[in-house]
Motif scaffolding. Structure first.
Motif, PDB file in Angstrom:
ATOM      1  N   LEU A  68       9.411 -19.424  47.938  1.00 33.91           N
ATOM      2  CA  LEU A  68       8.582 -18.264  48.243  1.00 33.91           C
ATOM      3  C   LEU A  68       7.197 -18.690  48.719  1.00 33.91           C
ATOM      4  O   LEU A  68       6.626 -18.065  49.618  1.00 33.91           O
ATOM      5  N   ALA A  69       6.667 -19.752  48.134  1.00 35.29           N
ATOM      6  CA  ALA A  69       5.358 -20.238  48.577  1.00 35.29           C
ATOM      7  C   ALA A  69       5.411 -20.605  50.057  1.00 35.29           C
ATOM      8  O   ALA A  69       4.533 -20.237  50.839  1.00 35.29           O
ATOM      9  N   TRP A  70       6.457 -21.303  50.447  1.00 39.69           N
ATOM     10  CA  TRP A  70       6.587 -21.727  51.846  1.00 39.69           C
ATOM     11  C   TRP A  70       6.719 -20.524  52.767  1.00 39.69           C
ATOM     12  O   TRP A  70       6.122 -20.471  53.838  1.00 39.69           O
ATOM     13  N   GLU A  71       7.509 -19.541  52.343  1.00 42.68           N
ATOM     14  CA  GLU A  71       7.709 -18.345  53.171  1.00 42.68           C
ATOM     15  C   GLU A  71       6.413 -17.570  53.381  1.00 42.68           C
ATOM     16  O   GLU A  71       6.267 -16.865  54.381  1.00 42.68           O
ATOM     17  N   ALA A  80      10.919 -17.827  38.819  1.00 37.28           N
ATOM     18  CA  ALA A  80       9.827 -18.459  39.551  1.00 37.28           C
ATOM     19  C   ALA A  80       9.402 -17.610  40.739  1.00 37.28           C
ATOM     20  O   ALA A  80       8.204 -17.481  41.030  1.00 37.28           O
ATOM     21  N   THR A  81      10.372 -17.041  41.436  1.00 40.70           N
ATOM     22  CA  THR A  81      10.051 -16.165  42.561  1.00 40.70           C
ATOM     23  C   THR A  81       9.222 -14.972  42.103  1.00 40.70           C
ATOM     24  O   THR A  81       8.226 -14.607  42.735  1.00 40.70           O
ATOM     25  N   THR A  82       9.625 -14.373  40.991  1.00 45.96           N
ATOM     26  CA  THR A  82       8.881 -13.241  40.442  1.00 45.96           C
ATOM     27  C   THR A  82       7.459 -13.650  40.081  1.00 45.96           C
ATOM     28  O   THR A  82       6.501 -12.907  40.344  1.00 45.96           O
ATOM     29  N   ALA A  83       7.308 -14.828  39.484  1.00 47.64           N
ATOM     30  CA  ALA A  83       5.977 -15.302  39.092  1.00 47.64           C
ATOM     31  C   ALA A  83       5.069 -15.462  40.305  1.00 47.64           C
ATOM     32  O   ALA A  83       3.900 -15.046  40.289  1.00 47.64           O
ATOM     33  N   LEU A 101       0.738 -13.462  44.127  1.00 42.58           N
ATOM     34  CA  LEU A 101       0.340 -13.096  45.483  1.00 42.58           C
ATOM     35  C   LEU A 101       0.166 -11.589  45.665  1.00 42.58           C
ATOM     36  O   LEU A 101      -0.187 -11.145  46.756  1.00 42.58           O
ATOM     37  N   SER A 102       0.398 -10.839  44.601  1.00 40.27           N
ATOM     38  CA  SER A 102       0.377  -9.379  44.721  1.00 40.27           C
ATOM     39  C   SER A 102      -1.015  -8.793  44.849  1.00 40.27           C
ATOM     40  O   SER A 102      -1.166  -7.627  45.201  1.00 40.27           O
ATOM     41  N   GLY A 103      -2.019  -9.594  44.528  1.00 45.47           N
ATOM     42  CA  GLY A 103      -3.376  -9.073  44.553  1.00 45.47           C
ATOM     43  C   GLY A 103      -3.812  -8.486  43.231  1.00 45.47           C
ATOM     44  O   GLY A 103      -4.968  -8.121  43.063  1.00 45.47           O
TER      45      GLY A 103
END
Length: 345
Positions: free
Chosen positions: A93-96, A308-311, A316-318
Motif C-alpha cells: 500500500l505504501a508503494w501504491e 498492515a494495509t488497514t494500519a 494516510l487518512s489524515g
C-alpha cells in the motif's frame, strides 16, 4: 583524483566522518534536540563536501515537510516468515500511494527500539506502524508521542492510538461454528495458554468457542477444555488424554496449527483417523504446517496483510490520531480435516 563509478551513500559519509549513519541523518536533517556535538557536525559536513554526497532527498523533505516514508518498527516481524505478511501488506500500500517503508526489527531490545524511533524522527516519517509478531498488549514508545502511530497485530495498552488486530473471538466462533454445522455436538478445545494468561489470542478464541456452543444450545464440558502452550507436544499429549477416554469428543478445535499437528499425531498413535474418527480445526493457517498435514488442516487464517494495509490506510487518512480498536476478521480455510459427524446407531 579517482572518479567514483558508484554514487556516494550515507554509509560512505559515516565511514569518512567516523560516525554512525544515524548521526549523519540527524545532522543532514538538522533535528532539534539531537545533541550532536559541533565538532561531530563539522566532520559530517566536511565528509559530505569531500565525497560530493547529494542531499537532494533531504532537501525535498525539508521543503515539503514530508519524506514520503512510513516507519515500520517491530519486534521480529521483518525477520519472521510467519508474520512477514505484515511487512508485505504495509509495503504494497505504501508503494501504491507513492511512499516507501523504513523498517526496523528491534528483537525486543529497548536500546535498539529507542534508536529506531530516533531514526524515524530524523527521516521525518509521515507516521509509524508499530507492529508485533504475535497478538499482545504493548506500550507505545514515549518517543513516538506526537508522531501519527498505529499499532498492528497488537493492542495499545494505554488506548491512545489506533490498534489493528485479529478478531480472535470471531475466529474462535467461526472455527467452532464450522464444526457445529458439520453436525458435531461433542466438541473439545485445546487452548494455547493457561487460564490465567492475559494474552488476547487464547482469551478471544476460547470466548468464541463458548459463544458458538451456547448459540447452538450445546452445554460446555469443562473437562473437554484443555490448556496447552501452543506447541506440538501439548497437542499430542492433550489429544491423547481426550481420545483415550471412553467418553470422548468427535471434534477438537485447536488454538493454533502446531497444536493441531500434535492432535494429528495423537490420533495416529491411537490407531484413529483424521477426520473419520475426530475432526480437527486449527488456527493461524501456518503455511509451513497447515497445507502439508494429511489431510490438509482446516484452519483460520490470521489476516496479516489486511491488518498492515488497514494500519497504513489509517496513517494516510489524515486523521490517524483518533484512537480506537480495529479488529480484522480471520478467514476460514477449509481443507480435509473436518467431516460430517457420525449419527449414533
Amino acid at each position: 583524483m579517482v572518479r567514483r563509478t558508484q554514487p556516494v551513500t550515507m554509509k560512505d559519509v559515516a565511514e569518512r566522518a567516523g560516525v554512525s549513519q544515524a548521526t549523519v541523518s540527524l545532522v543532514l536533517n538538522n533535528v532539534r534536540g539531537s545533541r550532536v556535538a559541533d565538532a561531530t557536525r563539522d566532520r559530517v559536513m566536511g565528509a559530505v563536501r569531500d565525497l560530493g554526497y547529494s542531499t537532494n532527498a533531504f532537501a525535498r523533505s525539508l521543503r515539503s515537510g514530508e519524506s514520503g516514508m512510513i516507519g515500520f518498527i517491530s519486534d521480529e516481524v521483518a525477520s519472521s516468515p510467519f508474520a512477514g505478511e505484515l511487512l508485505k501488506g504495509a509495503q504494497l500500500l505504501a508503494w501504491e500511494t507513492g511512499n516507501v517503508i523504513l523498517g526496523v526489527d528491534t528483537f525486543g531490545d529497548p536500546g535498539l527500539e529507542a534508536a529506531a524511533v530516533d531514526t524515524m524522527l530524523s527521516y521525518r516519517v509521515r507516521g509509524v506502524v508499530y507492529a508485533s509478531m504475535f497478538h499482545r498488549v504493548v506500550e507505545v514508545p514515549e518517543g513516538l508521542a506526537g508522531v501519527p502511530t498505529v499499532v498492528v497485530n497488537a493492542q495499545d495498552g494505554a488506548g491512545l492510538v489506533p490498534s489493528v488486530f485479529p478478531d480472535e473471538e470471531l475466529g474462535g466462533y467461526t472455527a467452532t461454528r464450522h464444526l457445529v454445522e458439520a453436525g458435531h455436538t461433542r466438541i473439545a478445545m485445546i487452548n494455547i495458554q493457561s487460564p490465567d494468561s492475559t494474552l488476547p489470542a487464547g482469551i478471544g478464541r476460547l470466548a468464541g468457542y463458548r459463544r458458538a456452543l451456547d448459540e447452538a444450545g450445546i452445554a460446555e464440558r469443562p473437562d473437554w477444555v484443555r490448556y496447552g502452550t501452543g506447541i506440538v507436544e501439548d497437542g499430542l499429549a492433550l489429544t491423547t488424554e481426550l481420545m483415550s477416554a471412553s467418553d470422548r469428543p468427535t471434534a477438537i478445535f485447536c488454538g493454533n496449527d502446531r497444536t493441531a499437528w500434535g492432535a494429528y499425531r495423537a490420533l495416529e498413535r491411537l490407531g484413529l483417523r483424521t477426520p473419520q474418527d475426530c475432526s480437527i480445526v486449527g488456527f493461524d493457517n501456518h503455511q509451513m504446517v497447515a497445507p502439508y498435514l494429511d489431510p490438509g488442516l482446516t484452519t483460520l487464517e490470521l489476516p496479516y496483510e489486511q491488518m498492515a494495509t488497514t494500519a497504513v490506510e489509517i496513517l494516510l487518512s489524515g486523521a490517524p490520531d483518533t484512537a480506537g480498536a480495529h479488529p480484522v476478521e480471520c478467514s476460514l480455510i477449509s481443507r480435509g480435516s473436518v467431516t460430517e459427524a457420525k449419527v449414533p446407531a
